[in-house]
Design a protein around this motif. Structure first.
Motif, PDB file in Angstrom:
ATOM      1  N   LEU A  82       0.700  -1.145   0.099  1.00  0.00           N
ATOM      2  CA  LEU A  82      -0.048   0.101  -0.051  1.00  0.00           C
ATOM      3  C   LEU A  82       1.021   1.199   0.090  1.00  0.00           C
ATOM      4  O   LEU A  82       1.821   1.364   0.831  1.00  0.00           O
ATOM      5  N   PHE A  83       0.538   2.282  -0.995  1.00  0.00           N
ATOM      6  CA  PHE A  83       1.491   3.466  -0.916  1.00  0.00           C
ATOM      7  C   PHE A  83       0.554   4.715  -0.676  1.00  0.00           C
ATOM      8  O   PHE A  83      -0.411   4.702  -1.433  1.00  0.00           O
ATOM      9  N   ASP A  84       0.711   5.304   0.352  1.00  0.00           N
ATOM     10  CA  ASP A  84      -0.207   6.340   0.619  1.00  0.00           C
ATOM     11  C   ASP A  84       0.467   7.670   0.252  1.00  0.00           C
ATOM     12  O   ASP A  84       1.149   8.249   0.914  1.00  0.00           O
ATOM     13  N   GLU A  85       0.261   8.484  -0.982  1.00  0.00           N
ATOM     14  CA  GLU A  85       0.800   9.312  -1.368  1.00  0.00           C
ATOM     15  C   GLU A  85       2.320   9.347  -1.152  1.00  0.00           C
ATOM     16  O   GLU A  85       2.894  10.487  -0.736  1.00  0.00           O
ATOM     17  N   PRO A  86       3.058   8.444  -1.812  1.00  0.00           N
ATOM     18  CA  PRO A  86       4.536   8.296  -1.454  1.00  0.00           C
ATOM     19  C   PRO A  86       5.312   9.392  -2.073  1.00  0.00           C
ATOM     20  O   PRO A  86       6.549   9.352  -1.355  1.00  0.00           O
ATOM     21  N   THR A  87       4.783  10.178  -2.981  1.00  0.00           N
ATOM     22  CA  THR A  87       5.781  11.258  -3.403  1.00  0.00           C
ATOM     23  C   THR A  87       5.215  12.840  -2.983  1.00  0.00           C
ATOM     24  O   THR A  87       5.814  13.673  -3.534  1.00  0.00           O
ATOM     25  N   SER A  88       4.273  12.807  -2.251  1.00  0.00           N
ATOM     26  CA  SER A  88       3.521  13.951  -2.186  1.00  0.00           C
ATOM     27  C   SER A  88       4.386  15.088  -1.209  1.00  0.00           C
ATOM     28  O   SER A  88       4.239  16.237  -1.248  1.00  0.00           O
ATOM     29  N   ALA A  89       5.287  14.378  -0.595  1.00  0.00           N
ATOM     30  CA  ALA A  89       6.153  15.181   0.432  1.00  0.00           C
ATOM     31  C   ALA A  89       7.473  15.427  -0.031  1.00  0.00           C
ATOM     32  O   ALA A  89       8.397  16.100   1.053  1.00  0.00           O
ATOM     33  N   LEU A  90       7.716  15.031  -1.179  1.00  0.00           N
ATOM     34  CA  LEU A  90       8.976  15.051  -1.791  1.00  0.00           C
ATOM     35  C   LEU A  90       9.266  16.549  -2.509  1.00  0.00           C
ATOM     36  O   LEU A  90       8.306  16.956  -3.419  1.00  0.00           O
ATOM     37  N   ASP A  91      10.442  16.983  -2.627  1.00  0.00           N
ATOM     38  CA  ASP A  91      11.028  18.172  -3.692  1.00  0.00           C
ATOM     39  C   ASP A  91      10.773  17.354  -4.835  1.00  0.00           C
ATOM     40  O   ASP A  91      10.964  16.310  -5.374  1.00  0.00           O
ATOM     41  N   PRO A  92      10.164  18.476  -5.792  1.00  0.00           N
ATOM     42  CA  PRO A  92       9.973  17.866  -7.135  1.00  0.00           C
ATOM     43  C   PRO A  92      11.185  17.063  -7.712  1.00  0.00           C
ATOM     44  O   PRO A  92      10.805  15.948  -8.530  1.00  0.00           O
ATOM     45  N   GLU A  93      12.445  17.525  -7.546  1.00  0.00           N
ATOM     46  CA  GLU A  93      13.403  16.680  -8.369  1.00  0.00           C
ATOM     47  C   GLU A  93      13.513  15.359  -7.672  1.00  0.00           C
ATOM     48  O   GLU A  93      14.506  14.613  -8.190  1.00  0.00           O
TER      49      GLU A  93
END
Lengths: 259, 301
Positions: free
Chosen positions: A169-180
């Motif tokens: 299960l992945f709960d918004e795995p990239t939402s807290a990351l800097d775009p790069e």
């Protein structure tokens, strides 16, 4: 392998899930889309029993995670047994939640050692293999606060894989990351998808959904309003809210991020 | 540009390196400092030549066997009651967050009662426990008491002191530990549960170790406070440092001299504890992980 049947969940008086039905076949990748507050994260958390449900059933390979059926009632089972069943489902969080007091490899090795009672040396070499798989073998001895967000999230994925989960299960795995840093995490997830892992991914990354998803499921206000292959959802959205959502996040994916 | 006397602009042909920067001079500091030092010297001189202080008596008692025994009891009381306090504090803090409302309220009630009354009152209360329960035993209903003792044989000055100080420290430690537990991001325990760990495993392996950073500094303070609070047990003849000194000066009437002896010992012990606390806090400081890692890698290399 996963069956969600008419699941309902309330927080106080607000109903977050209003009867959700979802089936996920083994080896398939389902992307869950929807506005914030539509119930996607709650649904994920119900699947591995981090949240209890108020109605309906959730079965994995024909078994409940947190309940036992006796007659027509579902009794919540003991904590130890829930923990055992839950260890077969991997979860990756939006904010990584790596154990801050442990190094990268210790994060990965902890559960196999404590829960599966793997010998220390074995747990460690497996952890190293998994870190290698997410491209972080050289960071094994660093603590989470010495890693970038993308590296932390890749360690978190390795940590979840360490328990050999049937389902991730992945709960918004990239939402807290800097775009790069988004790309490196998505690359690891794409690899997993190609290797046949069963995955449910809550995300706003439409590019990932297009590439990796077998089905795209759109949630709105506690119910599923769309459930179809990505080509169908992206080109012929059936629901007005889907069209609005796609228009908004298509801009984002194109790189013109809205602030 | 015309040269005028009011401009700060550099003069023609002048280099900045020719200018000297002079900080503001505080001329008043020197006489004031001298005056304070003189007053202090005068006071110390007055103490030193005061015919009412027999410094020989101070020196003689500083390492007297009875005093050393008192120091030993004070250290033992501090260490033992802090150990009781820390264990009780951790248990109470965990119970306070328990899902079982009875246990949670019991923990709150304990903290409320023991923080709400003076420790001096608690000490005297424990010392006089025999008035409330003349005997202590394990009653087995309908049969007989299988194990009974006179309360006054169990409750000596020392055990009453241990009970009073330990239970009191537990109530304060509970709040310190709870603050530490609350300070750990809930995402940490969620992640631990998600990989299949039980609540107990999560608490031991993830939450408590991280709470330690928040818990240790105030605990150091508690230890130092406890060292001095333990002097209160002199009212229940706790045979600690102060009690011993009181016993001695009640015989030889060198009250001030023995109080000086006592103060020297307390200040010496407190200084040691302060240094220890400082060292411990440095080890737990946020930069620690970086250093311990580089050390580990240095060893591997």
């Amino acid at each position: 392998m996963l069956e969600v049947i008419d699941v309902r969940k309330r927080f106080g008086t607000t109903e977050i899930l209003k009867g959700v039905d979802l089936r996920v076949e083994r080896g398939s990748v389902v992307c869950l889309l929807g506005r914030s507050g539509s119930g996607k994260s709650t649904l994920l958390r119900c699947v591995n029993h981090l949240e209890t449900i108020d109605g309906g059933q959730i079965l994995i390979d024909g078994r409940y995670i947190g309940y036992e059926r006796r007659g027509d009632r579902l009794f919540e089972i003991r904590e130890r047994e829930i923990a055992r069943r839950r260890s077969e489902i991997g979860m990756v969080f939006q904010r990584f939640n790596l154990f801050a007091n442990l190094t990268a490899w210790e994060n990965v090795a902890l559960a196999p050692a404590r829960v599966r009672r793997l010998a220390a040396g074995q747990a460690r070499s497996r952890a190293m293999d998994l870190l290698d798989r997410v491209g972080l073998a050289d960071k094994a001895h660093l603590y989470p606060n010495q890693l970038s967000g993308g590296q932390q999230q890749r360690v978190a994925i390795a940590r979840a894989l360490a328990m050999d989960p049937k389902l991730m299960l992945f709960d918004e795995p990239t939402s807290a990351l800097d775009p790069e840093l988004v790309a490196e995490v998505l690359a690891v997830m794409l690899d997993l998808a190609h290797d046949g892992m069963t995955m449910i991914v809550v995300t706003h990354e439409l590019g990932f959904a297009r590439k990796a998803a077998d089905r795209v499921v759109m949630m709105d206000d506690g119910v599923i309003v769309e459930d179809a292959p990505p080509s169908v959802v992206f080109h012929h959205p059936a629901h007005a809210s889907t069209r609005a959502f796609l228009a908004h996040w298509a801009d984002h994916s194109a790189g013109t991020e809205k602030k | 540009m015309a040269d005028t006397v009011t401009t700060d602009a550099p003069k023609r042909g002048e280099r900045s390196s020719d200018l000297r920067i002079v900080p503001l001079r505080h001329w008043g500091r020197i006489p004031l400092g001298l005056a304070v030092l003189a007053a202090l010297a005068l006071f110390l001189y007055a103490l030193a030549v005061n015919p009412n202080i027999k410094w020989g008596v101070v020196a003689e008692h500083l390492t007297a066997p009875a005093i050393l025994r008192g120091v030993g009891v004070t250290i033992l009381l501090t260490v033992a009651s802090m150990l009781i306090g820390i264990v009780l504090g951790v248990v109470t803090a965990v119970l306070r967050g328990s899902d079982n409302p009875v246990l949670a309220y019991l923990a709150r009630g304990y903290i409320w009662a023991f923080r709400g009354t003076p420790v001096l009152v608690q000490l005297i209360f424990w010392y006089n426990l025999g008035l409330l329960f003349p005997t202590i035993g394990l009653p087995v209903p309908l049969v007989a008491e299988v194990w009974v003792v006179e309360t006054n044989t169990v409750i000596t000055g020392f055990t009453a002191a241990l009970l009073g100080l330990g239970l009191n420290a537990g109530a304060y430690m509970a709040e310190i530990v709870r603050a530490g537990l609350v300070a750990v991001d809930p995402g940490q325990s969620e992640a631990a549960l998600a990989v299949g760990m039980t609540k107990g495993q999560t608490l031991r392996a993830i939450v408590l170790p991280q709470a330690l950073r928040v818990i240790v500094p105030p605990t150091g303070n508690e230890v130092i406070t406890m060292l001095k609070t333990s002097a209160l047990v002199s009212v229940i003849s706790g045979s600690d440092l102060l009690t011993t000194a009181q016993t001695i000066y009640s015989r030889n009437f060198h009250v001030i001299e023995l109080l000086i002896v006592v103060s020297i010992w307390y200040i010496a012990l407190t200084s040691i504890l302060t240094a220890g606390q400082w060292a411990l806090e440095r080890r737990l400081a946020p930069g620690r992980t970086v250093r311990s890692t580089s050390r580990r890698e240095a060893r591997r290399a």
